[in-house]
Design a protein around this motif. Structure first.
Motif, PDB file in Angstrom:
ATOM      1  N   GLY A  84       0.805  -1.217   0.000  1.00  0.00           N
ATOM      2  CA  GLY A  84       0.000   0.000   0.000  1.00  0.00           C
ATOM      3  C   GLY A  84       0.836   1.263   0.000  1.00  0.00           C
ATOM      4  O   GLY A  84       0.559   2.206  -0.754  1.00  0.00           O
ATOM      5  N   LEU A  85       1.855   1.285   0.834  1.00  0.00           N
ATOM      6  CA  LEU A  85       2.726   2.470   0.879  1.00  0.00           C
ATOM      7  C   LEU A  85       3.482   2.647  -0.428  1.00  0.00           C
ATOM      8  O   LEU A  85       3.644   3.774  -0.926  1.00  0.00           O
ATOM      9  CB  LEU A  85       3.704   2.340   2.051  1.00  0.00           C
ATOM     10  N   ARG A  88       1.258   4.089  -3.008  1.00  0.00           N
ATOM     11  CA  ARG A  88       1.009   5.519  -2.782  1.00  0.00           C
ATOM     12  C   ARG A  88       2.214   6.380  -3.117  1.00  0.00           C
ATOM     13  O   ARG A  88       2.161   7.601  -3.001  1.00  0.00           O
ATOM     14  CB  ARG A  88       0.609   5.744  -1.318  1.00  0.00           C
TER      15      ARG A  88
END
Length: 297
Positions: A84-85, A88
């Protein structure tokens, strides 16, 4: 060497104000690891001692981002956090998990195995206090032979746990993981160096650190570091690494200290007979024969 290692870690504190028992080895391991990894860390912790003492509403004892996972899902949640990071657009971060022995060797082993198989870019640290301490000192897969727990009581017929300690370090290595290591809070600079090394390697990293629990082990709160050092010095635990398909021993005592003395200092082993201690010593000697044959010394 110790001074150089100490100077290389952050002066900031990222784990403080927690409610751990006095002398908690697990809290020492988490604190040291986070000081190595710095502020850009997202930590994942399953149900266990460190989540119980670190997440007390309305207080959070982690100064960086941290989340509690399901008991079985430390490694799978780490996978999601890292992905997820990255999705992003974040690049300067570390996804690290801190799980106890039960949450690693028993309940969480499937998720950990899967993460290693996918070679997720995470660090997984098992703080091993050798039983399910948070829920009342029950046996785990990492409880050593002979230890008295609430589910392996010491009686006239059976003297505590009858099963050997599961070898999670070699289980992780059997996956051909990029990096795995054993450590002890009794040799804290060795542990710090291994966390530093893991932070620079891409892929899944596994560090297994012995972290005594004074409550469950039956030792004084101020004996944590000494007993964590003695388990290495008497040969019942070893400091090693697995990397590039090879095992390397980091520390070999010139002469083992007395196994019986180590065991008898702990309430969980007070019941052991001479025959029990002979079994433990023989098992140690057999293990070291394997180490000397298969590890780079």
């Amino acid at each position: 060497m110790a001074n150089k290692v100490a100077e290389s870690i952050s002066r900031e504190e990222f784990f403080y104000g927690h409610k751990a028992c006095a002398g908690c080895g697990g809290s020492l391991a988490v604190r040291a690891a986070l000081k190595v990894l710095g502020p850009n860390v997202v930590s994942v912790l399953p149900a266990g001692c460190m989540s119980a003492v670190g997440f007390n509403f309305p207080q959070l004892c982690f100064s960086n981002n941290s989340i509690i996972s399901t008991f079985a899902g430390t490694a799978s949640m780490l996978t999601g956090v890292e992905a997820g990071l990255r999705a992003r657009g974040f690049k300067d971060f570390t996804a690290v998990g801190f799980a106890g022995d039960g949450g690693t060797a028993d309940i969480g082993i499937q998720a950990l195995s899967g993460a290693i198989d996918r070679n997720e870019n995470i660090i997984y640290i098992c703080y091993d206090n050798e039983a399910y301490m948070n829920t009342g000192i029950q046996k785990s897969g990492l409880t050593p032979f002979g230890a008295k727990t609430t589910t392996t009581p010491a009686g006239s017929n059976i003297h505590g746990n009858i099963r050997p300690k599961k070898n999670m370090f070699e289980i992780a290595a059997a996956h051909d993981i990029p990096y795995a290591a054993t450590a002890s809070v009794g040799y804290i600079y060795d542990f710090i160096q291994k966390v530093q090394k893991a932070s620079k390697i891409h892929g899944t990293k596994y560090i297994h650190v012995i972290a005594p629990c004074p409550t469950g082990w039956g030792v004084a709160p101020d004996a944590t570091v000494d007993i964590a050092k003695e388990v290495v010095d008497c040969g019942l635990w070893y400091l090693a690494e697995y990397e590039n398909g090879s095992f390397k021993l980091n520390h070999k005592p010139k002469e083992f200290t007395d196994v019986s003395a180590y065991l008898k200092k702990q309430g969980r082993f007070k019941h052991l007979t001479d025959e029990d201690i002979q079994i433990i010593t023989a098992s140690r000697d057999k293990k070291w024969e394997f180490i000397e044959k298969n590890f780079e010394l």
